[in-house]
Design a protein around this motif. Structure first.
Motif, PDB file in Angstrom:
ATOM      1  N   SER A  51       0.851  -1.187   0.000  1.00 32.64           N
ATOM      2  CA  SER A  51       0.000   0.000   0.000  1.00 32.64           C
ATOM      3  C   SER A  51       0.889   1.241   0.000  1.00 32.64           C
ATOM      4  O   SER A  51       2.106   1.161   0.235  1.00 32.64           O
ATOM      5  CB  SER A  51      -0.902   0.008   1.237  1.00 32.64           C
ATOM      6  N   ALA A  52       0.294   2.385  -0.223  1.00 30.48           N
ATOM      7  CA  ALA A  52       1.051   3.643  -0.201  1.00 30.48           C
ATOM      8  C   ALA A  52       1.682   3.863   1.169  1.00 30.48           C
ATOM      9  O   ALA A  52       2.841   4.279   1.270  1.00 30.48           O
ATOM     10  CB  ALA A  52       0.142   4.808  -0.569  1.00 30.48           C
ATOM     11  N   HIS A  53       0.939   3.562   2.246  1.00 28.05           N
ATOM     12  CA  HIS A  53       1.490   3.698   3.603  1.00 28.05           C
ATOM     13  C   HIS A  53       2.701   2.793   3.776  1.00 28.05           C
ATOM     14  O   HIS A  53       3.724   3.201   4.327  1.00 28.05           O
ATOM     15  CB  HIS A  53       0.445   3.328   4.666  1.00 28.05           C
ATOM     16  N   GLU A  54       2.588   1.558   3.303  1.00 31.62           N
ATOM     17  CA  GLU A  54       3.687   0.603   3.437  1.00 31.62           C
ATOM     18  C   GLU A  54       4.909   1.051   2.645  1.00 31.62           C
ATOM     19  O   GLU A  54       6.045   0.936   3.126  1.00 31.62           O
ATOM     20  CB  GLU A  54       3.233  -0.786   2.992  1.00 31.62           C
ATOM     21  N   LEU A  55       4.693   1.571   1.452  1.00 31.86           N
ATOM     22  CA  LEU A  55       5.809   2.034   0.632  1.00 31.86           C
ATOM     23  C   LEU A  55       6.537   3.212   1.282  1.00 31.86           C
ATOM     24  O   LEU A  55       7.766   3.259   1.292  1.00 31.86           O
ATOM     25  CB  LEU A  55       5.326   2.416  -0.767  1.00 31.86           C
ATOM     26  N   PHE A  56       5.778   4.166   1.824  1.00 30.01           N
ATOM     27  CA  PHE A  56       6.403   5.300   2.509  1.00 30.01           C
ATOM     28  C   PHE A  56       7.179   4.828   3.733  1.00 30.01           C
ATOM     29  O   PHE A  56       8.303   5.266   3.976  1.00 30.01           O
ATOM     30  CB  PHE A  56       5.363   6.344   2.921  1.00 30.01           C
ATOM     31  N   ALA A  57       6.584   3.933   4.524  1.00 27.80           N
ATOM     32  CA  ALA A  57       7.246   3.424   5.721  1.00 27.80           C
ATOM     33  C   ALA A  57       8.509   2.662   5.348  1.00 27.80           C
ATOM     34  O   ALA A  57       9.541   2.782   6.021  1.00 27.80           O
ATOM     35  CB  ALA A  57       6.293   2.551   6.526  1.00 27.80           C
ATOM     36  N   LEU A  58       8.448   1.886   4.279  1.00 28.47           N
ATOM     37  CA  LEU A  58       9.608   1.120   3.831  1.00 28.47           C
ATOM     38  C   LEU A  58      10.723   2.047   3.373  1.00 28.47           C
ATOM     39  O   LEU A  58      11.897   1.842   3.702  1.00 28.47           O
ATOM     40  CB  LEU A  58       9.197   0.171   2.712  1.00 28.47           C
ATOM     41  N   ASP A  59      10.373   3.096   2.648  1.00 25.27           N
ATOM     42  CA  ASP A  59      11.361   4.071   2.198  1.00 25.27           C
ATOM     43  C   ASP A  59      12.024   4.749   3.387  1.00 25.27           C
ATOM     44  O   ASP A  59      13.248   4.907   3.429  1.00 25.27           O
ATOM     45  CB  ASP A  59      10.695   5.106   1.285  1.00 25.27           C
ATOM     46  N   GLU A  60      11.224   5.140   4.375  1.00 28.44           N
ATOM     47  CA  GLU A  60      11.760   5.793   5.569  1.00 28.44           C
ATOM     48  C   GLU A  60      12.639   4.832   6.361  1.00 28.44           C
ATOM     49  O   GLU A  60      13.690   5.225   6.885  1.00 28.44           O
ATOM     50  CB  GLU A  60      10.617   6.336   6.423  1.00 28.44           C
ATOM     51  N   ALA A  61      12.243   3.568   6.452  1.00 31.57           N
ATOM     52  CA  ALA A  61      13.056   2.566   7.148  1.00 31.57           C
ATOM     53  C   ALA A  61      14.379   2.363   6.420  1.00 31.57           C
ATOM     54  O   ALA A  61      15.424   2.175   7.055  1.00 31.57           O
ATOM     55  CB  ALA A  61      12.301   1.254   7.260  1.00 31.57           C
ATOM     56  N   GLY A  62      14.337   2.423   5.099  1.00 35.06           N
ATOM     57  CA  GLY A  62      15.565   2.305   4.321  1.00 35.06           C
ATOM     58  C   GLY A  62      16.541   3.435   4.613  1.00 35.06           C
ATOM     59  O   GLY A  62      17.756   3.219   4.675  1.00 35.06           O
TER      60      GLY A  62
END
Length: 67
Positions: free
Chosen positions: A7-18
């Motif tokens: 989801s968009a939320h998951e993608l943003f969270a994954l990018d931030e975690a990266g």
């Protein structure tokens, strides 16, 4: 079974975690994952997983728009 799309939320969270995981690698001066010791690898994984969870929680609790 087809892979799940994030989801968009998951993608943003994954990018931030990266970004957080990248900062960890910067802090130890290593960027080639094959060069990490077992302890460094475990710390890298914990950093990614914990940061992802924290970012997802923050986005959802703050009702952040997924865009």
């Amino acid at each position: 079974m087809a892979p799940k799309s994030l989801s968009a939320h998951e993608l943003f969270a994954l990018d931030e975690a990266g970004e957080v995981a990248g900062a960890y690698l910067e802090s130890i001066g290593k960027f080639d994952l094959t060069q990490l010791s077992q302890a460094e690898w475990m710390e890298f994984l914990k950093t990614v997983l914990n940061s992802y969870g924290e970012r997802m929680r923050a986005r959802l609790l703050n009702h952040t728009a997924p865009f």
